[in-house]
Write a protein that holds these residues in place. Structure first.
Motif, PDB file in Angstrom:
ATOM      1  N   GLY A   1      18.232   1.745 -14.987  1.00  0.00           N
ATOM      2  CA  GLY A   1      18.527   3.155 -15.231  1.00  0.00           C
ATOM      3  C   GLY A   1      17.285   3.944 -15.596  1.00  0.00           C
ATOM      4  N   LEU A   2      16.411   3.363 -16.413  1.00  0.00           N
ATOM      5  CA  LEU A   2      15.167   4.039 -16.778  1.00  0.00           C
ATOM      6  C   LEU A   2      14.281   4.253 -15.555  1.00  0.00           C
ATOM      7  CD1 LEU A   2      13.234   5.143 -18.923  1.00  0.00           C
ATOM      8  CD2 LEU A   2      12.402   2.803 -19.273  1.00  0.00           C
ATOM      9  N   ALA A   3      14.156   3.230 -14.728  1.00  0.00           N
ATOM     10  CA  ALA A   3      13.343   3.362 -13.513  1.00  0.00           C
ATOM     11  C   ALA A   3      13.908   4.433 -12.583  1.00  0.00           C
ATOM     12  CB  ALA A   3      13.272   2.019 -12.787  1.00  0.00           C
ATOM     13  N   THR A   4      15.231   4.455 -12.441  1.00  0.00           N
ATOM     14  CA  THR A   4      15.856   5.457 -11.575  1.00  0.00           C
ATOM     15  C   THR A   4      15.693   6.858 -12.149  1.00  0.00           C
ATOM     16  OG1 THR A   4      17.486   3.800 -10.911  1.00  0.00           O
ATOM     17  CG2 THR A   4      17.992   6.090 -10.416  1.00  0.00           C
TER      18      THR A   4
ATOM     19  N   THR B   1      20.567  10.178 -19.389  1.00  0.00           N
ATOM     20  CA  THR B   1      21.819   9.938 -18.673  1.00  0.00           C
ATOM     21  C   THR B   1      21.684   8.760 -17.714  1.00  0.00           C
ATOM     22  OG1 THR B   1      22.364  12.289 -18.819  1.00  0.00           O
ATOM     23  CG2 THR B   1      23.556  10.982 -17.176  1.00  0.00           C
ATOM     24  N   ALA B   2      20.536   8.654 -17.053  1.00  0.00           N
ATOM     25  CA  ALA B   2      20.325   7.546 -16.123  1.00  0.00           C
ATOM     26  C   ALA B   2      20.345   6.206 -16.859  1.00  0.00           C
ATOM     27  CB  ALA B   2      19.007   7.729 -15.377  1.00  0.00           C
ATOM     28  N   VAL B   3      19.747   6.161 -18.047  1.00  0.00           N
ATOM     29  CA  VAL B   3      19.746   4.915 -18.827  1.00  0.00           C
ATOM     30  C   VAL B   3      21.166   4.568 -19.265  1.00  0.00           C
ATOM     31  CG1 VAL B   3      18.930   3.801 -20.940  1.00  0.00           C
ATOM     32  CG2 VAL B   3      17.366   5.215 -19.589  1.00  0.00           C
ATOM     33  N   VAL B   4      21.914   5.554 -19.744  1.00  0.00           N
ATOM     34  CA  VAL B   4      23.295   5.309 -20.173  1.00  0.00           C
ATOM     35  C   VAL B   4      24.144   4.840 -18.992  1.00  0.00           C
ATOM     36  CG1 VAL B   4      25.371   6.385 -21.109  1.00  0.00           C
ATOM     37  CG2 VAL B   4      23.137   6.929 -22.084  1.00  0.00           C
ATOM     38  N   ALA B   5      23.957   5.500 -17.840  1.00  0.00           N
ATOM     39  CA  ALA B   5      24.695   5.082 -16.645  1.00  0.00           C
ATOM     40  C   ALA B   5      24.320   3.660 -16.240  1.00  0.00           C
ATOM     41  CB  ALA B   5      24.425   6.047 -15.495  1.00  0.00           C
ATOM     42  N   GLY B   6      23.036   3.306 -16.394  1.00  0.00           N
ATOM     43  CA  GLY B   6      22.619   1.945 -16.081  1.00  0.00           C
ATOM     44  C   GLY B   6      23.256   0.924 -17.006  1.00  0.00           C
ATOM     45  N   LEU B   7      23.387   1.253 -18.282  1.00  0.00           N
ATOM     46  CA  LEU B   7      24.044   0.347 -19.224  1.00  0.00           C
ATOM     47  C   LEU B   7      25.524   0.174 -18.876  1.00  0.00           C
ATOM     48  CD1 LEU B   7      22.443   1.572 -22.570  1.00  0.00           C
ATOM     49  CD2 LEU B   7      21.907  -0.525 -21.330  1.00  0.00           C
ATOM     50  N   ALA B   8      26.175   1.294 -18.533  1.00  0.00           N
ATOM     51  CA  ALA B   8      27.583   1.194 -18.129  1.00  0.00           C
ATOM     52  C   ALA B   8      27.729   0.362 -16.866  1.00  0.00           C
ATOM     53  CB  ALA B   8      28.159   2.594 -17.917  1.00  0.00           C
ATOM     54  N   LEU B   9      26.792   0.549 -15.939  1.00  0.00           N
ATOM     55  CA  LEU B   9      26.806  -0.260 -14.721  1.00  0.00           C
ATOM     56  C   LEU B   9      26.611  -1.734 -15.049  1.00  0.00           C
ATOM     57  CD1 LEU B   9      26.781  -0.393 -11.596  1.00  0.00           C
ATOM     58  CD2 LEU B   9      24.298  -0.068 -11.721  1.00  0.00           C
ATOM     59  N   GLY B  10      25.789  -2.020 -16.052  1.00  0.00           N
ATOM     60  CA  GLY B  10      25.571  -3.402 -16.453  1.00  0.00           C
ATOM     61  C   GLY B  10      26.840  -4.067 -16.937  1.00  0.00           C
ATOM     62  N   VAL B  11      27.667  -3.334 -17.675  1.00  0.00           N
ATOM     63  CA  VAL B  11      28.933  -3.910 -18.151  1.00  0.00           C
ATOM     64  C   VAL B  11      29.845  -4.218 -16.968  1.00  0.00           C
ATOM     65  CG1 VAL B  11      30.991  -3.460 -19.531  1.00  0.00           C
ATOM     66  CG2 VAL B  11      28.748  -2.709 -20.361  1.00  0.00           C
ATOM     67  N   LEU B  12      29.985  -3.262 -16.050  1.00  0.00           N
ATOM     68  CA  LEU B  12      30.837  -3.485 -14.879  1.00  0.00           C
ATOM     69  C   LEU B  12      30.303  -4.623 -14.021  1.00  0.00           C
ATOM     70  CD1 LEU B  12      31.526   0.226 -13.854  1.00  0.00           C
ATOM     71  CD2 LEU B  12      33.017  -1.324 -15.130  1.00  0.00           C
ATOM     72  N   PHE B  13      28.983  -4.693 -13.894  1.00  0.00           N
ATOM     73  CA  PHE B  13      28.372  -5.751 -13.088  1.00  0.00           C
ATOM     74  C   PHE B  13      28.645  -7.117 -13.706  1.00  0.00           C
ATOM     75  CE2 PHE B  13      24.975  -8.602 -11.851  1.00  0.00           C
ATOM     76  CZ  PHE B  13      24.835  -8.353 -10.495  1.00  0.00           C
ATOM     77  N   ALA B  14      28.549  -7.211 -15.030  1.00  0.00           N
ATOM     78  CA  ALA B  14      28.793  -8.493 -15.699  1.00  0.00           C
ATOM     79  C   ALA B  14      30.222  -8.966 -15.463  1.00  0.00           C
ATOM     80  CB  ALA B  14      28.512  -8.361 -17.196  1.00  0.00           C
ATOM     81  N   VAL B  15      31.177  -8.040 -15.526  1.00  0.00           N
ATOM     82  CA  VAL B  15      32.575  -8.404 -15.295  1.00  0.00           C
ATOM     83  C   VAL B  15      32.768  -8.902 -13.861  1.00  0.00           C
ATOM     84  CG1 VAL B  15      34.934  -7.525 -15.192  1.00  0.00           C
ATOM     85  CG2 VAL B  15      33.423  -6.825 -17.059  1.00  0.00           C
ATOM     86  N   ALA B  16      32.229  -8.139 -12.897  1.00  0.00           N
ATOM     87  CA  ALA B  16      32.387  -8.527 -11.494  1.00  0.00           C
ATOM     88  C   ALA B  16      31.679  -9.845 -11.204  1.00  0.00           C
ATOM     89  CB  ALA B  16      31.837  -7.425 -10.588  1.00  0.00           C
ATOM     90  N   TYR B  17      30.492 -10.027 -11.755  1.00  0.00           N
ATOM     91  CA  TYR B  17      29.734 -11.260 -11.531  1.00  0.00           C
ATOM     92  C   TYR B  17      30.463 -12.458 -12.108  1.00  0.00           C
ATOM     93  CZ  TYR B  17      25.581 -14.243 -11.158  1.00  0.00           C
ATOM     94  OH  TYR B  17      24.696 -15.248 -10.842  1.00  0.00           O
ATOM     95  N   ALA B  18      31.049 -12.285 -13.299  1.00  0.00           N
ATOM     96  CA  ALA B  18      31.780 -13.395 -13.932  1.00  0.00           C
ATOM     97  C   ALA B  18      33.034 -13.758 -13.133  1.00  0.00           C
ATOM     98  CB  ALA B  18      32.149 -13.019 -15.361  1.00  0.00           C
ATOM     99  N   LEU B  19      33.680 -12.763 -12.525  1.00  0.00           N
ATOM    100  CA  LEU B  19      34.873 -13.043 -11.734  1.00  0.00           C
ATOM    101  C   LEU B  19      34.533 -13.778 -10.443  1.00  0.00           C
ATOM    102  CD1 LEU B  19      36.863  -9.709 -12.149  1.00  0.00           C
ATOM    103  CD2 LEU B  19      37.353 -11.920 -13.204  1.00  0.00           C
TER     104      LEU B  19
END
Length: 257
Positions: free
Chosen positions: A20-23, A78-96
């Protein structure tokens, strides 16, 4: 062995924050000048269209609630916060998807493949149907319709990617060319469903060069987001795998009489 949830979530949050920071910095340095131009053009067009309403009436001037520098800072946050939220969703999808880990697992390859699939499903396919437009473009009355269409495109992209993955897995006993052709056909079918959705309800009264540059930079920011995410997540996965690997046994040194 099942995938540990908390370490996975930690790696995903770290990857999301860095991505998110890079973006945000990418958008600040490259996309913001285009956004400023688009805003100025939109303001000039609106002022010209409503110039006749100003005749005989007092013109009211409204100051910006936030300065552009404050908005630029907010963009990065906002980009960093969005990246953190994306990280949570990614972790759930990756674990599934990857419910278990094995000694031969390759976290780097998994991260690259999973993030590439996420980029195609969430960013590329919906972006082909509904390319990004500069801010201020479009009727405010159609915001809900445009958001609904974009969300529908994202859902179709995700379902299409999941279907392609299932096709590839279920054809494991077939040759590689057959599996690749089946995945390609699935991707084409997904695109057909996407383009069956209604088009953008608003016109885009922006210069073609500016519009093209903005859309390329928007897609580039998405590609950067997922590339950085994959790199950080994969590198942290390699580090975690190295730490959890059993220590190599040192052979005992024989003592000769």
């Amino acid at each position: 062995m099942s995938t540990p949830v908390l370490p996975l979530l930690g790696r995903s949050l770290a990857a999301g924050g860095v991505a998110g920071l890079a973006t945000g910095l990418f958008s600040l340095l490259l996309a913001e000048p285009l956004m400023d131009r688009a805003i100025r053009l939109e303001e000039a067009r609106s002022a010209k269209e409503h110039a006749h309403d100003a005749a005989g009436t007092a013109v009211q001037h409204h100051e910006e609630l936030f300065s552009r520098s404050t908005q630029h800072f907010g963009l990065v946050v906002t980009a960093v916060v969005a990246g953190l939220a994306l990280g949570v969703l990614f972790a759930v999808a990756y674990a599934l998807v990857h419910r278990r880990t094995a000694p031969g697992d390759r976290p780097w390859s998994r991260a690259l493949v999973f993030c590439s699939a996420a980029f195609v499903a969430v960013s590329l396919l919906p972006g082909l149907r509904y390319p990004a437009n500069p801010p201020g473009v479009g009727d405010s009355g159609t915001v809900t319709d445009r958001q609904s269409l974009w969300l529908a495109a994202v859902v179709i992209g995700i379902l299409g990617m999941l279907l392609a993955w299932q096709v590839y897995v279920r054809l494991a006993d077939r040759s590689v060319p057959v599996r690749q052709v089946a995945v390609a056909v699935t991707a084409v079918a997904t695109l057909a469903v996407l383009f069956a959705l209604p088009g953008n309800p608003d016109e885009v009264p922006v210069a073609a060069t500016l519009l093209w540059d903005f859309r390329v930079l928007s897609l580039g920011s998405h590609a950067l987001l997922w590339a950085v995410f994959a790199g950080v997540f994969g590198a942290l996965g390699l580090r975690a795998a190295a730490r959890s690997a059993p220590a190599a046994t040192v052979p005992a040194v024989g003592v000769t009489a």
